[in-house]
Scaffold this active site. Structure first.
Site, short mmCIF file in Angstrom:
data_model
loop_
_atom_site.label_atom_id
_atom_site.label_comp_id
_atom_site.label_asym_id
_atom_site.label_seq_id
_atom_site.Cartn_x
_atom_site.Cartn_y
_atom_site.Cartn_z
N LYS A 212 0.84 -1.20 0.00
CA LYS A 212 0.00 0.00 0.00
C LYS A 212 0.88 1.25 0.00
O LYS A 212 0.70 2.15 -0.80
CB LYS A 212 -0.89 -0.05 1.25
CG LYS A 212 -1.84 1.09 1.39
CD LYS A 212 -2.79 0.84 2.56
CE LYS A 212 -3.54 2.11 2.93
NZ LYS A 212 -4.48 1.90 4.04
N GLU A 218 10.57 -4.62 4.50
CA GLU A 218 10.68 -6.01 4.06
C GLU A 218 10.32 -6.15 2.58
O GLU A 218 11.03 -6.78 1.81
CB GLU A 218 9.72 -6.92 4.87
CG GLU A 218 10.08 -7.09 6.33
CD GLU A 218 9.43 -6.04 7.21
OE1 GLU A 218 9.12 -4.91 6.74
OE2 GLU A 218 9.23 -6.34 8.41
N GLY A 273 -4.87 -2.41 5.37
CA GLY A 273 -4.09 -3.55 4.85
C GLY A 273 -4.77 -4.88 5.11
O GLY A 273 -4.92 -5.72 4.21
N ARG A 274 -5.20 -5.10 6.34
CA ARG A 274 -5.78 -6.40 6.69
C ARG A 274 -7.20 -6.57 6.15
O ARG A 274 -7.81 -7.62 6.32
CB ARG A 274 -5.74 -6.61 8.20
CG ARG A 274 -6.42 -5.51 8.99
CD ARG A 274 -6.05 -5.62 10.46
NE ARG A 274 -6.54 -4.51 11.27
CZ ARG A 274 -5.93 -3.33 11.39
NH1 ARG A 274 -4.82 -3.07 10.73
NH2 ARG A 274 -6.43 -2.40 12.18
N GLU A 359 -4.74 -7.43 15.03
CA GLU A 359 -4.27 -6.10 14.68
C GLU A 359 -5.44 -5.12 14.82
O GLU A 359 -5.24 -3.94 15.09
CB GLU A 359 -3.73 -6.09 13.25
CG GLU A 359 -2.64 -5.06 13.03
CD GLU A 359 -1.93 -5.25 11.72
OE1 GLU A 359 -0.81 -5.78 11.73
OE2 GLU A 359 -2.49 -4.88 10.67
N HIS A 390 -4.44 -34.10 17.28
CA HIS A 390 -3.31 -34.92 17.72
C HIS A 390 -2.21 -34.07 18.31
O HIS A 390 -1.06 -34.50 18.42
CB HIS A 390 -2.79 -35.76 16.55
CG HIS A 390 -3.84 -36.69 16.04
ND1 HIS A 390 -3.96 -37.99 16.48
CD2 HIS A 390 -4.87 -36.48 15.18
CE1 HIS A 390 -5.01 -38.55 15.89
NE2 HIS A 390 -5.59 -37.65 15.10
N LYS A 510 7.96 -0.67 12.17
CA LYS A 510 8.49 -0.25 10.88
C LYS A 510 9.69 0.70 11.05
O LYS A 510 10.53 0.78 10.18
CB LYS A 510 7.40 0.40 10.02
CG LYS A 510 6.38 -0.62 9.49
CD LYS A 510 5.41 -0.01 8.49
CE LYS A 510 4.48 -1.09 7.94
NZ LYS A 510 3.56 -0.64 6.91
#
Ligand code: G6Q
Length: 545
Positions: A212, A218, A273-274, A359, A390, A510
């Site tokens: 965005k 990263e 973003g999410r 978030e 399990h 960030k």
């Protein structure tokens, strides 16, 4: 600016007080009793909409609980806040932004105005551009720099620009173009990139740089490594135009990177973003399943939006899910929610929901900036069934913590194979039943268990769960399921009176690493001004790197 909901702090709402008293009364009651007293409970405490069936009867709740929770929703103004979101009001107050993921799936006929401009035509313009592009890549009309067809698509992004696309690709793999490869690079750990490209031919590989802001450390680091990798193999700057596209709101940075803004797919600051997997950030999904499939997914999202906005609260799936989460978080001291999809294709769904929920609602101050005096967002986690059975289910069944669970299952499998699907679904029903009803000491004894072993084999039960059932996993169903949780998160956030749409904690991360990076890389011994632990870790790393 809004401070407290309708002028009152949450804990002063009449329904909140009533819930506190009610919770005390209900705490000692067992689901065994609640079911025994009320034969219709399992049928009555259900809701169904848009092909999603929710059985919430195995919750430690009665009709009275639901009544009070729904009153609470009214007292905190859930309806008004929902309308404010749908109408494009700037409900993300700390960033002064509208919150309009619902506009991303609004049909062309709708109009949603932000800052005097109808955003719906813009949304469809981008969707059409994505569709044209996706078709060209899928059909092979779009050629790489050397004239070869693009067979590999790599999405480079992180957080909201990664988790949604990966989850959706995995969820809808059944519908994807199988002669193409899709990969997702997010981590700044070079291993992520190296492994993603190690067996790929650069001539056939396209990178979607999804960011965005187009400044995320990263993603930009991975994008530059991708550029270096592609150019080292293709040997010509011009190749960038054929092998790189950008998904961003930041045209200036995109151009600086060397991507022609013709090959840029935009979105807007009112998409968090999410909440962006159905925006241009979903380009990888669209290339994988095709524009029609993507539009079906959007229609699914939209159907759940309409349900959330218009269905009566007592029949409203996201409202019910959200309020029950508040119920356990506040009154039963539950700290987590387990998401347990019995559908292999939903293997990344819990990870996706972790960001969406945590978030959004991992906040400690109200909209007015005062510290909350109640708990907010619980920890979401999970794994697909039956694998989890399990491993960690032991703790859910017999541990000391209360962990509300959401079981998700489908009537039909996309891969019929002998008895597999019946076995899978038998486990969904059996687990929810065992959690609710447990096994008493008498039952354990009756099985011939020696006395000393009995306590170890007793299951207390009374452990709550929701069961979510649908027909089968399709693009539309995925849209509905994601929107269900989006609006559940919204409902929770409204009750807690927090800003579910900012993420200052992420912003901090960030900037923090930048300073230390300089210290790790400097040729000369840096003058460190950290605490003694950080200083000695940095020294140790510099010595050994
Ligand atoms: C999501 C967050 C965060 C964001 C990433 C990537 O709601 O804001 O996870 O999506 O930090 O940001 P960019 O898309 O700007 O690279």
């Amino acid at each position: 600016m809004q401070t407290e909901t309708k002028g009152k702090s949450l804990v002063d709402q009449p329904a909140w007080k009533a819930l506190q008293t009610h919770a005390e009364q209900l705490r000692g009651r067992h689901l065994r009793e609640l079911f025994a007293e009320d034969a219709s409970r399992g049928e009555r405490m259900t809701a169904e909409a848009e092909g999603i069936f929710l059985d919430y009867s195995k919750n430690r709740a009665t009709d009275e609980t639901l009544k009070l929770l729904l009153e609470l929703a009214q007292q905190v103004g859930l309806r008004e806040r929902t309308e404010a979101m749908f109408k494009g009001e700037k409900i993300n107050i700390t960033e002064n932004r509208a919150v309009l993921h619902v506009a991303l799936r609004a049909p062309k006929s709708e109009s949603i105005v932000v800052d005097g401009e109808d955003v719906v035509p813009e949304v469809h313009k981008v969707l059409d551009k994505m569709a044209g592009f996706a078709e060209r890549v899928r059909s092979g009309e779009w050629k790489g720099h050397t004239g070869k067809r693009i067979k590999n698509v790599i999405n480079v992004g992180i957080g909201g620009s990664d988790l949604g696309p990966v989850m959706a690709y995995e969820a809808l793999k059944h519908y994807s173009q199988r002669d193409m490869t899709f990969r997702f690079v997010s981590n700044v750990d070079g291993t992520d990139f190296a492994e993603a490209v190690q067996d790929l031919d650069a001539e056939e590989t396209m990178f979607l740089i999804a960011s965005k802001t187009f400044t995320t450390l990263e993603t930009m680091t991975n994008a530059h490594s991708a550029r270096d990798w592609a150019l080292s193999k293709l040997g010509d700057e011009k190749a960038v135009a054929k092998h790189f596209v950008a998904i961003s709101t930041n045209a200036k940075e995109v151009a600086k990177f060397g991507i022609d803004t013709e090959n840029m797919f935009g979105f807007w600051d009112w998409v968090g973003g999410r909440y962006s997997m159905d925006s241009a950030i979903g380009l990888s999904t669209m290339i994988a399943i095709g524009p029609d499939g993507f539009r079906e997914m959007l229609a699914g999202f939209h159907a759940m939006d309409v349900h959330f906005r218009t269905a009566p609260l007592e029949k409203n799936l996201p409202v019910l899910l959200g309020l029950l989460t508040v119920w356990y978080t506040e009154f039963f001291d539950a700290q987590t929610v387990a998401i347990l999809p019995y559908e292999q294709y939903l293997k990344r769904f819990p990870a996706y929901l972790q960001q969406l929920t945590m978030e959004s609602n991992g906040k400690h101050v109200t909209l007015g900036g005062t510290k909350v005096i109640y708990q907010t967002g619980p920890i979401y986690w999970g794994e697909p069934g039956t694998n989890g059975q399990h491993s960690f289910y032991q703790l859910i069944h017999q541990g000391t913590r209360l962990i509300p669970c959401d079981f998700i299952g489908f009537a039909k499998t996309l891969n019929p194979l002998g008895r597999h699907h019946d076995m899978l679904m038998a486990n969904v029903f059996a687990q929810a039943e065992a959690l609710a009803f447990g096994k008493t000491a008498d039952q354990v004894k009756a099985e011939g268990t020696p006395d000393w072993l009995v306590p170890h084999r007793v299951f207390e039960g009374n452990r709550p769960s929701n069961t979510i059932l649908a027909d089968k996993l399709t693009p539309a169903l995925l849209g509905k399921l994601v929107a269900l949780y989006e609006h559940s998160v919204f409902t929770q956030g409204v009750v807690w009176n927090i800003d579910s749409f900012d993420q200052w904690g992420v912003e901090l991360g960030k900037v923090l690493a930048t300073r230390i990076l300089g210290e790790l890389e400097s040729k000369e011994e840096p003058k460190l001004e950290h605490d003694s632990s950080t200083t000695s870790l940095i020294h140790r790393y510099r010595k050994n790197k």
